[in-house]
Design an enzyme around this catalytic site. Structure first.
Site, PDB file in Angstrom:
ATOM      1  NE  ARG A   1      -3.747  -2.469   0.599  1.00 28.83           N
ATOM      2  CZ  ARG A   1      -3.546  -3.761   0.350  1.00 28.83           C
ATOM      3  NH1 ARG A   1      -2.399  -4.165  -0.191  1.00 28.83           N
ATOM      4  NH2 ARG A   1      -4.474  -4.661   0.629  1.00 28.83           N
TER       5      ARG A   1
ATOM      6  CD  GLU B   1      -3.681 -12.888  -2.407  1.00 32.98           C
ATOM      7  OE1 GLU B   1      -3.127 -13.273  -1.355  1.00 32.98           O
ATOM      8  OE2 GLU B   1      -3.634 -11.710  -2.811  1.00 32.98           O
TER       9      GLU B   1
END
EC number: 3.5.1.15
Length: 293
Positions: free
Chosen positions: A64, A164
C-alpha cells in the site's frame, strides 16, 4: 502487442507470505527454471526485513506504499516507504518502466484457490487470464481496481498482476500451494515466450471474472471491538454466491446475522487474517460472464 523483453517475479511483498518468498529463493538458486529464450526474467524479494522477521511488514503494508505522491515524498521515512522507493528505482513507473511484466506472488488465509488479480482491462492481461483459466480450471480471475494512482506494487508496470493463492496460514510454507504457484508461473512464462514468437496460445474469446464492488467489516461495538465472526456456513466459501437473507455472521452469543444486500454477490478474501487490521471481513464481487475482449 510489443515484444516482452524483461519480466520481474516478486515474492515476499508481505514478509509472512512464504509461498512467494521461498519461490524467489528457489529461482535465485536455479535461475534457468524461469529463463526463456526471448526475454529476461529477474527476481525480487519484496520485503526482506519483514521476511527475515516472519512478519507481514515492519512499519506499514508495503503493498500500500506505491502511490506516486508517496514515492516522491522524501519526508516519508518508514522502512516500507524507503523500500518502496528502492523498488520504484529498480522497476520504474508505468510510463518509464524498466520491466514489461510484473508477477507479484501472494498467499492468503482465505480459500481463494489460484487467483489472478488484475488491476486493468488491458487486452493482453485479459487474453492471458482467459488462457490461464482455460488450461487450468482452478484459476479464478478478479478485477480489483483501476491502476491509475494505485498503491499496489503491481501498478509499477502496465502489465503487472498478482497471483494470490490459499488458504495458506501466515508464516507457513505449504508444499501444495508452493507447487501449484510454481506451475502457474511456468505456464505464464511459456505463454509470454509464445507471444514473443508470434504464436499466441489459443483460448476462448470470453472470460469469466469477478469484479470488486466493495468490502464488509465485522460487526463492532462503540469501542471498535469485534462482536461477531464469519458464519460457519460462509467460511471458506470464497467465490460462491451469497444471496440476501443468507447467514453471514454469527455473534459471540450465537445469533445469526443475515446478509442484507439487495442482490447476489460473490465474497472473496473471506476472513483473511491480514485484513482484520484494515476493518475488512470480506470483499464483495459481482460475477461477470462472457466478457468479450
Amino acid at each position: 502487442m510489443h515484444k516482452i523483453n524483461r519480466v520481474t517475479i516478486v515474492g515476499g511483498t508481505h514478509g509472512n507470505e512464504f509461498t512467494g518468498a521461498f519461490l524467489i529463493k528457489k529461482f535465485e538458486q536455479l535461475p534457468d527454471l524461469i529463463q526463456r529464450p526471448s526475454f529476461e526474467t529477474i527476481t525480487l524479494l519484496g520485503n526482506p526485513q519483514a521476511f527475515a522477521a516472519g512478519k507481514r511488514y515492519i512499519d506499514k503494508d508495503l503493498n500500500r506504499a506505491f502511490f506516486s505522491e508517496d514515492l516522491q515524498n522524501s519526508t516519508l521515512s518508514s522502512y516500507e516507504d524507503i523500500r518502496a522507493k528502492a523498488i520504484y528505482q529498480i522497476l520504474g513507473d508505468k510510463n518509464q518502466s524498466q520491466v514489461d511484466v510484473i508477477i507479484d506472488l501472494h498467499s492468503t488465509t482465505a480459500n481463494m484457490g489460484l487467483s489472478l488479480m488484475l488491476g486493468s482491462y488491458h487486452p493482453f492481461l485479459l487474453q492471458l487470464a482467459s488462457y490461464l483459466s482455460s488450461v487450468n480450471p482452478e484459476v479464478k480471475v478478479c478485477y480489483t481496481q483501476a491502476e491509475k494512482g494505485s498503491n499496489f506494487l503491481r501498478s509499477l508496470c502496465e502489465l503487472g498482476f498478482v497471483i494470490e493463492v490459499g488458504p495458506v496460514a501466515q508464516g507457513v510454507l505449504n508444499a501444495e500451494w508452493f507447487q501449484k504457484t510454481e506451475k502457474l508461473i511456468y505456464t505464464v512464462l511459456d505463454y509470454l515466450e509464445r507471444c514473443n514468437q508470434g504464436s499466441i496460445p489459443e483460448s476462448e474469446n470470453t472470460l469469466t471474472f469477478y469484479q470488486f464492488i466493495g468490502t464488509i467489516d465485522f460487526p463492532r461495538n462503540e469501542y471498535g471491538e469485534i462482536q461477531a465472526m464469519i458464519h460457519p456456513q460462509l467460511q471458506f466459501r470464497d467465490y460462491e454466491p451469497l444471496t440476501p437473507g443468507d447467514p453471514i455472521f454469527l455473534t459471540l452469543d450465537g445469533k445469526t446475522i443475515s446478509y442484507e444486500g439487495t442482490s447476489t454477490v460473490y465474497p472473496i478474501f473471506i476472513n483473511e487474517a491480514a485484513y482484520y487490521e484494515k476493518g475488512i471481513a470480506m470483499c464483495l464481487t459481482e460475477k461477470q460472464i462472457d466478457f468479450r475482449f
